[in-house]
Design an enzyme around this catalytic site. Structure first.
Site, short mmCIF file in Angstrom:
data_model
loop_
_atom_site.label_atom_id
_atom_site.label_comp_id
_atom_site.label_asym_id
_atom_site.label_seq_id
_atom_site.Cartn_x
_atom_site.Cartn_y
_atom_site.Cartn_z
CB SER A 144 -1.00 0.00 1.16
OG SER A 144 -0.36 -0.34 2.35
CG ASP B 81 4.56 0.63 6.17
OD1 ASP B 81 5.50 0.25 6.88
OD2 ASP B 81 3.40 0.22 6.29
C1 GLA Z 1 1.79 -1.53 9.20
C2 GLA Z 1 1.67 -0.01 9.32
C3 GLA Z 1 2.96 0.59 9.83
C4 GLA Z 1 3.43 -0.09 11.11
C5 GLA Z 1 3.43 -1.61 10.94
C6 GLA Z 1 3.74 -2.34 12.22
O1 GLA Z 1 2.72 -1.85 8.22
O2 GLA Z 1 1.35 0.55 8.05
O3 GLA Z 1 2.78 1.98 10.04
O4 GLA Z 1 2.65 0.29 12.20
O5 GLA Z 1 2.19 -2.09 10.45
O6 GLA Z 1 5.04 -2.10 12.63
#
Ligand code: GLA
Length: 362
Positions: free
Chosen positions: A113, A155
């Protein structure tokens, strides 16, 4: 008429520091070679149009209506959400066709995403200057405000700031990062369990709330400011205490991991991986039988220093630190064991840290 342009944004593997980002703590991801690509060309009919190689659903709209776009609960929300955030900042969007393809597996915890959001953002910008940190925050807002998942910044940040041959340690409070060079004599292997349990999104929201409850009980702005001593002495529900303990110990593990990496101490790095997994399994309660099995199995294998689930949880990928000479045998043994136990063929990726998002038009 200008020719097509292509913009790439990578997925990521988080090495350590899970569910710490929205608690303003530390994370240590690498950007991957697996990426999302957006090819843009001028639109023939004055509309903005998005389509994906793998999806039937497309979306088109008049550029001047971007700020009024509404979520539709479908994949296009990630792209439309980014467009809307740009429009709300007054960035004019051109009438473009965006054609999207990706080799980041969905639902695997490798952040398909964020790769989609960031590559779309660069595509909409068409090479215009935009501060990278602001862009990471904008893409995060698209996810929290438009898609509706209260995720942290990790991310999108690593998709923009990833470095070749290194991890980045992000301080999710100051939003600064340092480059962390990893020892040469280790291979990072991601194993996709191929399962993603439905619980994921709702459990993520609940964890965010539980962390807020813990912070409030301790009178701190975020769990970044909490200590184990505070957690022990503050009255709070048992589950909430466990969630807070995961976050506080996980932040400490990120710091220890960075030190171990600098010292080339692979045994310690691997040990921290396993401690992180146990903390996610027992305190944060976000793993799944399939990933627990992959971790338990991996750490019995010759040449494997450690393993843990990576990403949001409830399935997805594990990340493994493996001695280069042992990689082939490790992969085969893991395939066989997983197939035998769950009758599933896992996808396995050798991860080489790559650069952050950019235009790659030839
Ligand atoms: C998902 C969320 C991130 C983070 C991870 C867990 O990827 O998008 O922001 O919180 O989970 O570390």
């Amino acid at each position: 008429m200008k020719g097509p342009r292509t913009f790439r944004a990578p997925g990521r593997v988080n090495l350590i520091g899970e569910h710490t980002d929205y608690n303003l703590g530390f994370v240590l991801p690498i950007a991957l070679h697996l990426s999302t690509y957006v090819e843009t060309s001028p639109s023939p009919d004055g509309l903005l149009r998005i389509s994906s190689e793998f999806r039937n659903i497309t979306l088109s709209w008049a550029p001047e209506e971007t700020a009024t776009l509404e979520p539709r609960k479908q994949w296009t929300d990630y792209v439309a959400g980014v467009a809307r955030e740009l429009a709300l900042l007054g960035v004019p969007l051109e009438a473009l066709e965006l054609k999207i393809r990706s080799d980041v597996p969905e639902g695997s915890g490798l952040s398909s995403s964020a790769a989609l959001e960031v590559s779309s953002a660069l595509a909409f910008l068409q090479g215009r200057e935009f501060d990278r940190l602001e862009l990471a925050r904008l893409c995060q807002r698209a996810e929290t405000g438009f898609v509706g998942l209260p995720s942290g910044i990790m991310d999108q940040y690593v998709s923009l700031f990833g470095q070749p041959r290194a991890a980045i340690r992000i301080d999710c409070r100051s939003l600064e990062h340092i480059t962390v060079t990893l020892p040469d004599d280790v291979q990072i292997i991601a194993i996709n369990s191929m399962v993603k349990h439905e619980l994921g999104a709702s459990a993520y929201r609940i964890r965010v709330q539980e962390c807020a409850i813990a912070s409030e009980a301790m009178g701190v702005a975020s769990l970044r400011d909490a200590t184990l001593a505070m957690i022990l002495k503050t009255p709070m529900p048992g589950e909430v205490r466990k969630r807070a303990r995961h976050v506080v110990t996980e932040n400490l593990r990120v710091e220890s991991f960075v030190e171990a990496a600098a010292a080339g101490d692979l045994a310690r790095m691997g040990q921290l991986f396993v401690e992180s997994h146990r903390s996610m399994q027992q305190d944060y309660a976000i793993t799944a039988d399939e990933v627990d099995f992959l971790v338990d199995e991996a750490i019995t294998k010759e040449g494997c220093y450690g393993a843990r689930m990576t990403g949001g949880g409830f399935g997805g990928c594990t990340v493994n630190l493996v001695a280069p000479a042992a990689v082939d045998a490790f992969e085969q043994a893991m395939r066989d064991a997983y197939k035998q136990r769950f009758n599933i063929d896992p996808n396995i990726f050798r991860c080489i840290p790559g650069p952050g998002a950019a235009e790659i038009t030839k």
